[in-house]
Design a protein around this motif. Structure first.
Motif, PDB file in Angstrom:
ATOM      1  N   PHE A 106       0.674  -1.298   0.050  1.00  0.00           N
ATOM      2  CA  PHE A 106       0.125  -0.020   0.253  1.00  0.00           C
ATOM      3  C   PHE A 106       0.873   1.260  -0.017  1.00  0.00           C
ATOM      4  O   PHE A 106       0.332   2.278  -0.269  1.00  0.00           O
ATOM      5  CB  PHE A 106      -0.907   0.048   1.087  1.00  0.00           C
ATOM      6  CG  PHE A 106      -2.013  -1.212   1.196  1.00  0.00           C
ATOM      7  CD1 PHE A 106      -2.910  -1.263   0.357  1.00  0.00           C
ATOM      8  CD2 PHE A 106      -1.863  -2.211   2.395  1.00  0.00           C
ATOM      9  CE1 PHE A 106      -3.876  -2.302   0.404  1.00  0.00           C
ATOM     10  CE2 PHE A 106      -2.558  -3.097   2.403  1.00  0.00           C
ATOM     11  CZ  PHE A 106      -3.747  -3.378   1.359  1.00  0.00           C
ATOM     12  N   CYS A 107       2.244   1.291   0.287  1.00  0.00           N
ATOM     13  CA  CYS A 107       3.083   2.215   0.533  1.00  0.00           C
ATOM     14  C   CYS A 107       3.780   2.614  -0.827  1.00  0.00           C
ATOM     15  O   CYS A 107       4.022   1.688  -1.497  1.00  0.00           O
ATOM     16  CB  CYS A 107       3.823   1.977   1.529  1.00  0.00           C
ATOM     17  SG  CYS A 107       5.078   3.498   2.024  1.00  0.00           S
ATOM     18  N   ALA A 108       3.872   3.909  -1.149  1.00  0.00           N
ATOM     19  CA  ALA A 108       4.612   4.146  -2.399  1.00  0.00           C
ATOM     20  C   ALA A 108       6.224   3.744  -2.273  1.00  0.00           C
ATOM     21  O   ALA A 108       6.543   3.997  -0.877  1.00  0.00           O
ATOM     22  CB  ALA A 108       4.716   5.903  -2.351  1.00  0.00           C
ATOM     23  N   PRO A 109       6.851   3.142  -3.194  1.00  0.00           N
ATOM     24  CA  PRO A 109       8.114   2.753  -2.717  1.00  0.00           C
ATOM     25  C   PRO A 109       9.103   3.546  -2.172  1.00  0.00           C
ATOM     26  O   PRO A 109       9.971   3.281  -1.394  1.00  0.00           O
ATOM     27  CB  PRO A 109       8.379   2.149  -4.098  1.00  0.00           C
ATOM     28  CG  PRO A 109       7.449   1.792  -4.976  1.00  0.00           C
ATOM     29  CD  PRO A 109       6.346   3.005  -4.332  1.00  0.00           C
ATOM     30  N   GLU A 110       9.130   4.934  -2.593  1.00  0.00           N
ATOM     31  CA  GLU A 110       9.970   5.949  -2.343  1.00  0.00           C
ATOM     32  C   GLU A 110       9.716   6.376  -0.757  1.00  0.00           C
ATOM     33  O   GLU A 110      10.655   6.787  -0.173  1.00  0.00           O
ATOM     34  CB  GLU A 110       9.962   7.006  -3.385  1.00  0.00           C
ATOM     35  CG  GLU A 110       8.513   8.005  -3.314  1.00  0.00           C
ATOM     36  CD  GLU A 110       7.550   7.564  -4.051  1.00  0.00           C
ATOM     37  OE1 GLU A 110       6.834   8.083  -4.233  1.00  0.00           O
ATOM     38  OE2 GLU A 110       7.905   6.294  -4.866  1.00  0.00           O
ATOM     39  N   LYS A 111       8.815   5.970  -0.134  1.00  0.00           N
ATOM     40  CA  LYS A 111       8.393   6.316   1.214  1.00  0.00           C
ATOM     41  C   LYS A 111       8.398   4.988   2.082  1.00  0.00           C
ATOM     42  O   LYS A 111       8.361   5.171   3.477  1.00  0.00           O
ATOM     43  CB  LYS A 111       7.012   6.684   1.156  1.00  0.00           C
ATOM     44  CG  LYS A 111       6.855   8.105   0.566  1.00  0.00           C
ATOM     45  CD  LYS A 111       5.322   8.550   0.759  1.00  0.00           C
ATOM     46  CE  LYS A 111       5.266  10.161   0.086  1.00  0.00           C
ATOM     47  NZ  LYS A 111       3.732  10.430   0.266  1.00  0.00           N
ATOM     48  N   PHE A 112       8.666   3.795   1.571  1.00  0.00           N
ATOM     49  CA  PHE A 112       8.477   2.854   2.282  1.00  0.00           C
ATOM     50  C   PHE A 112       9.625   2.676   3.444  1.00  0.00           C
ATOM     51  O   PHE A 112       9.512   2.169   4.543  1.00  0.00           O
ATOM     52  CB  PHE A 112       8.558   1.500   1.638  1.00  0.00           C
ATOM     53  CG  PHE A 112       8.469   0.363   2.415  1.00  0.00           C
ATOM     54  CD1 PHE A 112       7.073  -0.120   2.868  1.00  0.00           C
ATOM     55  CD2 PHE A 112       9.453  -0.764   2.488  1.00  0.00           C
ATOM     56  CE1 PHE A 112       7.019  -1.016   3.875  1.00  0.00           C
ATOM     57  CE2 PHE A 112       9.262  -1.780   3.060  1.00  0.00           C
ATOM     58  CZ  PHE A 112       7.977  -2.369   3.975  1.00  0.00           C
ATOM     59  N   GLY A 113      10.932   3.049   3.032  1.00  0.00           N
ATOM     60  CA  GLY A 113      12.101   3.177   3.751  1.00  0.00           C
ATOM     61  C   GLY A 113      11.805   3.927   5.235  1.00  0.00           C
ATOM     62  O   GLY A 113      12.171   3.530   6.336  1.00  0.00           O
ATOM     63  N   ASP A 114      11.278   5.064   4.837  1.00  0.00           N
ATOM     64  CA  ASP A 114      10.777   6.027   6.078  1.00  0.00           C
ATOM     65  C   ASP A 114       9.780   5.378   6.805  1.00  0.00           C
ATOM     66  O   ASP A 114       9.837   5.630   8.044  1.00  0.00           O
ATOM     67  CB  ASP A 114      10.471   7.395   5.446  1.00  0.00           C
ATOM     68  CG  ASP A 114      11.531   8.172   4.710  1.00  0.00           C
ATOM     69  OD1 ASP A 114      12.665   7.976   5.169  1.00  0.00           O
ATOM     70  OD2 ASP A 114      11.335   8.981   4.013  1.00  0.00           O
ATOM     71  N   MET A 117      11.305   2.986   9.193  1.00  0.00           N
ATOM     72  CA  MET A 117      12.079   3.559  10.307  1.00  0.00           C
ATOM     73  C   MET A 117      11.227   4.235  11.427  1.00  0.00           C
ATOM     74  O   MET A 117      11.399   3.958  12.622  1.00  0.00           O
ATOM     75  CB  MET A 117      12.937   4.601   9.630  1.00  0.00           C
ATOM     76  CG  MET A 117      14.396   4.034   8.973  1.00  0.00           C
ATOM     77  SD  MET A 117      15.433   4.962   8.343  1.00  0.00           S
ATOM     78  CE  MET A 117      15.713   6.214   9.847  1.00  0.00           C
ATOM     79  N   ASP A 118       9.883   4.756  10.875  1.00  0.00           N
ATOM     80  CA  ASP A 118       9.077   5.343  12.124  1.00  0.00           C
ATOM     81  C   ASP A 118       8.413   4.199  12.803  1.00  0.00           C
ATOM     82  O   ASP A 118       8.426   4.673  13.882  1.00  0.00           O
ATOM     83  CB  ASP A 118       8.048   6.353  11.006  1.00  0.00           C
ATOM     84  CG  ASP A 118       8.710   7.702  10.744  1.00  0.00           C
ATOM     85  OD1 ASP A 118       9.896   8.062  10.984  1.00  0.00           O
ATOM     86  OD2 ASP A 118       7.944   8.290   9.887  1.00  0.00           O
ATOM     87  N   LEU A 119       8.219   3.307  12.148  1.00  0.00           N
ATOM     88  CA  LEU A 119       7.454   2.135  12.805  1.00  0.00           C
ATOM     89  C   LEU A 119       8.474   1.561  13.819  1.00  0.00           C
ATOM     90  O   LEU A 119       7.998   1.134  15.035  1.00  0.00           O
ATOM     91  CB  LEU A 119       7.038   1.191  11.899  1.00  0.00           C
ATOM     92  CG  LEU A 119       5.527   1.580  11.244  1.00  0.00           C
ATOM     93  CD1 LEU A 119       5.212   0.432  10.074  1.00  0.00           C
ATOM     94  CD2 LEU A 119       4.502   1.667  12.074  1.00  0.00           C
ATOM     95  N   THR A 120       9.680   1.263  13.271  1.00  0.00           N
ATOM     96  CA  THR A 120      10.973   0.608  14.290  1.00  0.00           C
ATOM     97  C   THR A 120      10.919   1.913  15.426  1.00  0.00           C
ATOM     98  O   THR A 120      11.114   1.292  16.752  1.00  0.00           O
ATOM     99  CB  THR A 120      12.172   0.599  13.518  1.00  0.00           C
ATOM    100  OG1 THR A 120      12.036  -0.231  12.354  1.00  0.00           O
ATOM    101  CG2 THR A 120      13.301   0.101  14.504  1.00  0.00           C
ATOM    102  N   GLU A 121      11.069   2.936  15.301  1.00  0.00           N
ATOM    103  CA  GLU A 121      11.377   3.881  16.418  1.00  0.00           C
ATOM    104  C   GLU A 121      10.096   4.009  17.409  1.00  0.00           C
ATOM    105  O   GLU A 121       9.976   4.124  18.518  1.00  0.00           O
ATOM    106  CB  GLU A 121      11.587   5.523  15.760  1.00  0.00           C
ATOM    107  CG  GLU A 121      12.683   5.764  15.311  1.00  0.00           C
ATOM    108  CD  GLU A 121      12.874   6.890  14.449  1.00  0.00           C
ATOM    109  OE1 GLU A 121      11.985   7.864  14.575  1.00  0.00           O
ATOM    110  OE2 GLU A 121      14.049   7.142  13.825  1.00  0.00           O
TER     111      GLU A 121
END
Length: 94
Positions: free
Chosen positions: A61-69, A72-76
């Protein structure tokens, strides 16, 4: 508001820049079902495992260019939650 409802609210706040609430609900709900939690109850104890399992669905569901962010936000978020003080029964305040 129950602890589970508060976790969902916080999870939606973290994922809002990347995904719709419906997409998060679908991916996390599927992950809860896979983890054997038939009551679909999100807890501070199962949140990291459920989020990790949900990443496969969230990626869809997430745009590929935003998936890394998003990752990271979910991990934090999971790390912050694990550091919250426990209440009187030894569980996280959430």
């Amino acid at each position: 508001m129950t602890a589970s409802e508060a976790l969902w609210k916080d999870l939606f706040a973290v994922t809002q820049p990347y995904l719709s609430d419906a997409s998060v609900r679908a991916a996390v709900g599927t992950a809860l079902e896979r983890s054997g939690d038939s009551g679909r109850t999100l807890t501070s104890e199962n949140l990291p495992e459920v989020v990790a399992e949900a990443m496969v669905g969230l990626r869809l569901f997430c745009a590929p260019e935003k998936f890394g962010d998003l990752m990271m936000d979910l991990t934090e978020y999971c790390e912050r939650l694990s550091q919250e003080p426990a209440d009187s029964d030894g569980k996280s305040a959430r």
